[in-house]
Design a protein around this motif. Structure first.
Motif, short mmCIF file in Angstrom:
data_model
loop_
_atom_site.label_atom_id
_atom_site.label_comp_id
_atom_site.label_asym_id
_atom_site.label_seq_id
_atom_site.Cartn_x
_atom_site.Cartn_y
_atom_site.Cartn_z
N SER A 68 1.05 -1.34 0.04
CA SER A 68 0.03 -0.02 0.07
C SER A 68 0.86 1.35 -0.01
N GLN A 69 2.17 1.09 0.44
CA GLN A 69 2.90 2.34 0.41
C GLN A 69 3.97 2.45 -0.70
N ARG A 70 3.76 1.52 -1.64
CA ARG A 70 4.58 1.49 -2.94
C ARG A 70 3.64 1.68 -4.00
N THR A 71 2.06 1.96 -3.86
CA THR A 71 1.24 2.04 -4.73
C THR A 71 0.30 3.15 -4.39
N SER A 72 -0.39 3.56 -5.37
CA SER A 72 -1.23 4.70 -4.86
C SER A 72 -2.88 4.43 -5.66
N ARG A 73 -3.04 3.26 -6.47
CA ARG A 73 -4.18 3.25 -7.07
C ARG A 73 -4.79 1.92 -7.08
N ILE A 74 -3.83 0.98 -7.36
CA ILE A 74 -4.43 -0.45 -7.61
C ILE A 74 -5.00 -1.11 -6.34
N GLU A 75 -6.04 -1.65 -6.39
CA GLU A 75 -6.83 -2.45 -5.35
C GLU A 75 -5.96 -3.71 -5.05
N LEU A 76 -6.07 -3.86 -3.79
CA LEU A 76 -5.11 -4.98 -2.87
C LEU A 76 -5.83 -5.93 -2.05
N GLY A 77 -5.76 -7.32 -2.66
CA GLY A 77 -6.58 -8.51 -2.06
C GLY A 77 -6.06 -9.47 -1.56
N THR A 78 -6.88 -10.35 -0.90
CA THR A 78 -6.09 -11.88 -0.39
C THR A 78 -7.07 -12.67 -0.79
N ALA A 79 -6.41 -13.83 -1.44
CA ALA A 79 -7.30 -14.75 -2.15
C ALA A 79 -6.55 -16.11 -1.83
N VAL A 80 -7.01 -16.64 -0.40
CA VAL A 80 -7.79 -16.21 0.41
C VAL A 80 -7.09 -16.40 1.77
N ILE A 81 -7.83 -15.78 2.66
CA ILE A 81 -7.11 -16.08 4.07
C ILE A 81 -7.91 -17.11 4.84
N PRO A 82 -7.45 -18.33 4.91
CA PRO A 82 -8.18 -19.25 5.81
C PRO A 82 -8.65 -18.97 7.19
N LEU A 83 -9.63 -18.62 7.47
CA LEU A 83 -9.89 -17.91 8.75
C LEU A 83 -9.76 -18.98 9.99
N GLY A 84 -9.66 -20.39 9.84
CA GLY A 84 -9.40 -21.19 10.73
C GLY A 84 -8.18 -20.74 11.55
N TRP A 85 -7.36 -20.09 11.02
CA TRP A 85 -5.88 -19.91 11.53
C TRP A 85 -6.18 -18.28 12.36
N GLU A 86 -7.13 -17.78 12.34
CA GLU A 86 -7.15 -16.50 12.90
C GLU A 86 -8.18 -16.27 13.81
N ASN A 87 -7.85 -15.36 14.53
CA ASN A 87 -8.75 -14.84 15.84
C ASN A 87 -9.57 -13.56 15.03
N PRO A 88 -10.86 -13.71 14.67
CA PRO A 88 -11.66 -12.76 14.04
C PRO A 88 -11.52 -11.36 14.50
N LEU A 89 -11.53 -11.07 15.93
CA LEU A 89 -11.40 -9.71 16.10
C LEU A 89 -10.30 -9.15 15.85
N ARG A 90 -9.09 -9.86 16.03
CA ARG A 90 -7.54 -9.26 15.77
C ARG A 90 -7.52 -9.01 14.37
N LEU A 91 -8.13 -10.01 13.52
CA LEU A 91 -7.90 -10.00 12.13
C LEU A 91 -8.55 -8.67 11.51
N ALA A 92 -9.52 -8.57 12.21
CA ALA A 92 -10.48 -7.39 11.82
C ALA A 92 -9.68 -6.16 11.91
N GLU A 93 -8.96 -5.83 13.16
CA GLU A 93 -8.28 -4.78 13.62
C GLU A 93 -6.99 -4.72 12.45
N ASP A 94 -6.43 -5.77 11.96
CA ASP A 94 -5.46 -5.57 10.86
C ASP A 94 -5.97 -5.35 9.73
N LEU A 95 -6.97 -5.65 9.33
CA LEU A 95 -7.53 -5.46 8.19
C LEU A 95 -7.96 -3.89 8.02
#
Length: 350
Positions: A68-95
């Motif tokens: 995000s700091q090397r670009t200015s326009r292009i959209e950036l996506g994840t395909a995909v984050i397997p949610l079973g490895w994540e804490n939803p609240l903490r991931l929401a903060e990062d996202l």
């Protein structure tokens, strides 16, 4: 060639971001440079895969923060984050943090289900509690609630000199509309639609439809395109936006217009090696893989226009092959942006 679908509106690409375990820096740098090149070529989006305990991107949100700091326009996506490895609240903060840093360009793609090889990693990931974890859709709903600003605690206000919020901070208001579900089954397609997510459909589907069963009974290979088309229609039938609901297709395409003879041979060998898995459903999950599309941009465009699922969509995130070199990705992306995209009716910034 017959133009049997709408002009392509959004052109994106997906990379796994491989690196050398003994020297991971250059691989990560290559990924960031590929994303920057994508923006220079006019791509609308760049997506990164997610790999745990492998030599691919294990922290896509961190990588996209850097991108995000090397670009200015292009959209950036994840395909995909397997949610079973994540804490939803903490991931929401990062996202939300990365979405703020990128100026509202983040497109998180996610999926549910138990972590891969759970029996081997559960003691490290969820010591003593793996059996109590919910790896289903409720976990996704928790993440959506957090991202969309629902309260996560009953307290907000001032305590001493500190101010507390009852919802995840920072809150990025537009992020909730840019959440994507990566699904391969009709159940996932329906759930994603009912919960107002966008839908990522890749080069893998489950051979579970009536059409797939009929084909197998007749001794024929299931029709990948027909199954994928069914998933898209199921998703939109249950989404509040109906036919306007966003779907992105992620097939592997390898145009060879500007490729060297050596590159062409390598690309063809790659596709040939993977072809057997496309002829019959694989494993207990009955996963069916799409053939990789290798050829000139004109040839690939003709194949896509004949693809039943491609005719249903107007945005793609074409997947780059896993094991190629940086210069190969430069050639492939350049051909996609300058030749294949225009052959599909796409224009930069369209």
């Amino acid at each position: 060639m017959p133009l049997t679908s709408e002009p392509l509106r959004q052109l994106g690409f997906l990379t796994i971001g491989l690196f050398d375990g003994n020297d991971p820096g250059p691989g990560h740098e290559s990924t960031l440079e590929i994303i920057r090149l994508g923006e220079q070529l006019g791509f609308d989006s760049a997506w990164v895969r997610h790999r745990h305990l492998q030599y691919g991107i294990s922290s896509p949100v961190a990588v996209l923060a850097a991108a995000s700091q090397r670009t200015s326009r292009i959209e950036l996506g994840t395909a995909v984050i397997p949610l079973g490895w994540e804490n939803p609240l903490r991931l929401a903060e990062d996202l939300a943090t990365v979405d703020i840093l990128s100026g509202g360009r983040l497109n998180p793609g996610l999926s549910v289900g138990p972590p891969r090889r759970l029996d081997q990693v559960q003691d490290a990931l969820y010591p003593g509690t793996a059996d109590a974890e919910d790896f289903g859709y409720d976990r996704m709903q928790r993440l959506l609630d957090c991202v969309r600003g629902e309260p996560v605690t009953g307290f907000s206000g001032v305590e001493g000199f500190e101010v507390f919020s009852d919802r995840v901070q920072p809150h990025s208001p537009g992020l909730g509309r840019r959440m994507w579900y990566g699904g391969a089954s009709s159940r996932s397609a329906r759930w994603a639609g009912e919960h107002g997510m966008n839908f990522l459909t890749s080069s893998v589907v489950k051979a579970e439809s009536q059409e797939a069963g009929t084909a197998q009974e007749a001794g024929a290979a299931p029709d990948f395109a027909a199954i994928q088309q069914s998933l898209i229609r199921t998703f939109r039938a249950h989404h509040p936006d109906g036919e306007r609901a966003r779907v992105s297709q992620g097939l592997v395409v390898i145009p060879v217009d500007s490729a060297s003879a050596e590159q062409r041979a390598k690309y063809r060998a790659f596709a040939d090696k993977r072809m057997p898995r496309t002829t019959t459903p694989q494993g207990p999950g009955q996963l069916l893989f799409a053939p990789d599309l290798v050829g000139t941009s004109a040839q690939i465009a003709e194949q896509l226009y004949a693809h039943a699922a491609f005719r249903e969509i107007d945005e793609v995130a074409f997947a780059l092959p896993f094991t190629f070199e940086h210069e190969d990705y430069v050639q492939i992306l350049t051909d996609i942006a300058t030749r294949l995209g225009p052959a599909l009716g796409w224009r930069p910034g369209g």
